[in-house]
Design an enzyme around this catalytic site. Sequence first.
Site, PDB file in Angstrom:
ATOM      1  CG  ASP A   1      -7.132  -1.551  14.714  1.00 36.52           C
ATOM      2  OD1 ASP A   1      -7.299  -0.460  13.655  1.00 36.52           O
ATOM      3  OD2 ASP A   1      -5.346  -1.052  15.425  1.00 36.52           O
TER       4      ASP A   1
ATOM      5  CD  GLN B   1      -1.343  -0.562   3.542  1.00 39.51           C
ATOM      6  OE1 GLN B   1      -2.182  -0.612   3.879  1.00 39.51           O
ATOM      7  NE2 GLN B   1      -0.476  -1.447   4.881  1.00 39.51           N
TER       8      GLN B   1
ATOM      9  CG  HIS C   1      -6.460   3.224  19.389  1.00 39.71           C
ATOM     10  ND1 HIS C   1      -6.038   4.312  18.668  1.00 39.71           N
ATOM     11  CD2 HIS C   1      -6.317   2.152  18.307  1.00 39.71           C
ATOM     12  CE1 HIS C   1      -4.698   3.959  17.673  1.00 39.71           C
ATOM     13  NE2 HIS C   1      -5.456   2.314  16.848  1.00 39.71           N
TER      14      HIS C   1
ATOM     15  N   PRO D   1      -9.001  -3.227   0.419  1.00 38.28           N
ATOM     16  CG  PRO D   1      -7.060  -2.815  -1.264  1.00 38.28           C
ATOM     17  CD  PRO D   1      -7.756  -1.747  -0.081  1.00 38.28           C
TER      18      PRO D   1
END
Length: 427
Positions: free
Chosen positions: A299, A174, A205, A306
């Site tokens: 996460d 990526q 988070h 993708p």
Amino acid sequence: MHGLHLTADLYQCTGHERYMLDADAIAQLCRDQTAASGLTLVDDTWVKFPPYEGQPGGVTGTVLLAESHLAIHTWPETGSVTIDVYVCNFSDDNSGKARSLMEGVIEAFAPQRVLRQHLMRGDIRMATPAEDATEDVPESAAQTESSWTMEQLTPNTRFGYRTTGSEKQQTPFQQLELLQTPQFGKVLRLDDRFMTSEGEEFFYHEALVHPAAMAHPAPRKALILGGGDGGAAEELLKHPSIERVVLAELDEAVVQFSRQHLQTVHRGALDDARVQVCIGDGLALMDETDERFDLALMDLTDPDTPASALYSPASLARMKRVLAPGGALVLHLGSPVFHGKQVAELARSLREQFAVVRCYGLYIPLYGAYWGLAVASDELDPLELREQRVAERLKQRNVGDLQYYNTQVHGALFALPGYYRELLKPQ
């Protein structure tokens, strides 16, 4: 004087070698890109340096523009290039043309890493045809480019943040980008999607980790699929019962990047003795392991990236397989506002796998929207944890340094707006 100054340092360039060594080829590249950008070439001059100590000589040159200039220098011995573009914006806004010229030249060199700098020169409060002369711009803004980095939430929706610098790196998987922003400090972006930031990472988070972790009587082992920024691991380690966190991250570059740039997000968790960082395919790791986890957190990048295969019913079943009795899976679903169909489908898939599925949500500033998450389990139900019990566990576990999650927020996360409830109704 009023203009935009762009510089770029290119590293590990993989483009054709003529763009490192051949002055004529570089000159033609710059002429072509100048024309394509809509800027006006006045003249150009180029110098080819002789070989030095057995290394080929580089090229330096300047393109004189009616709007100002473009300058390039190549270092073929290291595969590096510097580029400098300046345009005057006094009578017209040439900023878009300057960026187009810069990006066109960068693309030809195909660097693996780019360090960009942006500077607005002169008084940026001067009005141009593209500006609102009444806009109140702080004095400090004159030191940086008035540029915006945008993300497209849907074909009809975009949002973004003012940025003062960026650094890009193409990994095997990526595009990884570090943004400097006045609003949130350092921001991590993957494939043009905002992921986390120094200034507001706690929204995501803390909401990802603590509702399930607090509902569990004593979580000992946790699995994080993705999470290379270390933020989720850092939140898990606030629970004293946690003995082991396995962080399965596909892209090692994200972990290294976060170690270097996002210390305020992971706070050393990536190198904590209780955290095992496993680089590679997380699903393959789950297929191979006999270990069982009290908490499993997905996460990952969004379900429409993708990573979409990891949200499939088959993948969710594999996630369930690695849960210990009483364990729970946590994942984010997308925005109920902008990704309603996706949220509904994921919730339906979870209900097919788990006896208890509790969807919840909160506004996440960096994502520009109200965001949906879910806790899924066959036994653990975070809604059974009442406010008094949350307070007791926070005190017993001495979980501190929380900026979002608290005793009242736990229940409030699961108090869903009507439109969100409608999405979750069985079809």
